[in-house]
Design an enzyme around this catalytic site. Sequence first.
Site, mmCIF file in Angstrom:
data_model
loop_
_atom_site.group_PDB
_atom_site.id
_atom_site.type_symbol
_atom_site.label_atom_id
_atom_site.label_comp_id
_atom_site.label_asym_id
_atom_site.label_seq_id
_atom_site.Cartn_x
_atom_site.Cartn_y
_atom_site.Cartn_z
ATOM 1 C CE1 TYR A 118 -3.207 12.277 -11.374
ATOM 2 C CE2 TYR A 118 -3.719 13.706 -13.230
ATOM 3 C CZ TYR A 118 -3.085 12.594 -12.708
ATOM 4 O OH TYR A 118 -2.325 11.808 -13.531
ATOM 5 C CE LYS A 178 0.495 12.003 -11.777
ATOM 6 N NZ LYS A 178 1.512 10.931 -11.600
ATOM 7 C CG ASP A 229 -1.803 1.209 1.323
ATOM 8 O OD1 ASP A 229 -1.686 2.112 0.464
ATOM 9 O OD2 ASP A 229 -2.635 1.257 2.248
#
Length: 211
Positions: free
Chosen positions: A117, A121, A21
């Site tokens: 998101y 990035k 994980d």
Amino acid sequence: KLAAECQSAGYLGTLIPYKCDLSNEEEILSMFSAIKTLHQGVDVCINNAGLARPEPLLSGKTEGWRTMIDVNVMAVSICTREAYQSMKERNIDDGHIININSMNGHSVVPQSVVHFYSATKYAVTALTEGLRQELREAKTHIRATCISPGLVETGFAFKLHDNDPERAAATYESIRCLKAEDMANAVIYVLSAPPHVQIGDIQMRPTEQIS
């Protein structure tokens, strides 16, 4: 399943899966410890895991933001650190760390569900350049590279739109998307560059993609 597919396809080498994980640092450290015990260490690290949750900046849930930070930023940083330490202790001077980034790490598209998101990035873009600089300061020839794809046909959209599988499927039906094999070929290209050549970033989109 993937290991069996690789074997039946006749690929050389062996794929050894290890459950981890990546939002849990203890599990990451356990994985690197197992790699050291079973395979001496890491020569190439490809940070591929990433996900998006549909949490806009004005109304998103903190839990979704934190999940993206944990996987897209923290896990990349932890794995990078551990991979470098593995190379350093074995005097590996020609290793490689490759971060699978995104075109969303270079431009912000007008879709609120991917704005956070995109921020994660952008962090990967900065982390990769920072890593390159620190590797130079360390007087090593280990290289750092980003690969920044546009739309790749994976399970990504189904995670983003997990409450709307039809919308997720439509994401990959509008144009001819990149395939996993295209990403693998980009990785091979990066790893195949001569030792004196460091590829900083490969930005690649489907030919038909507009954004």
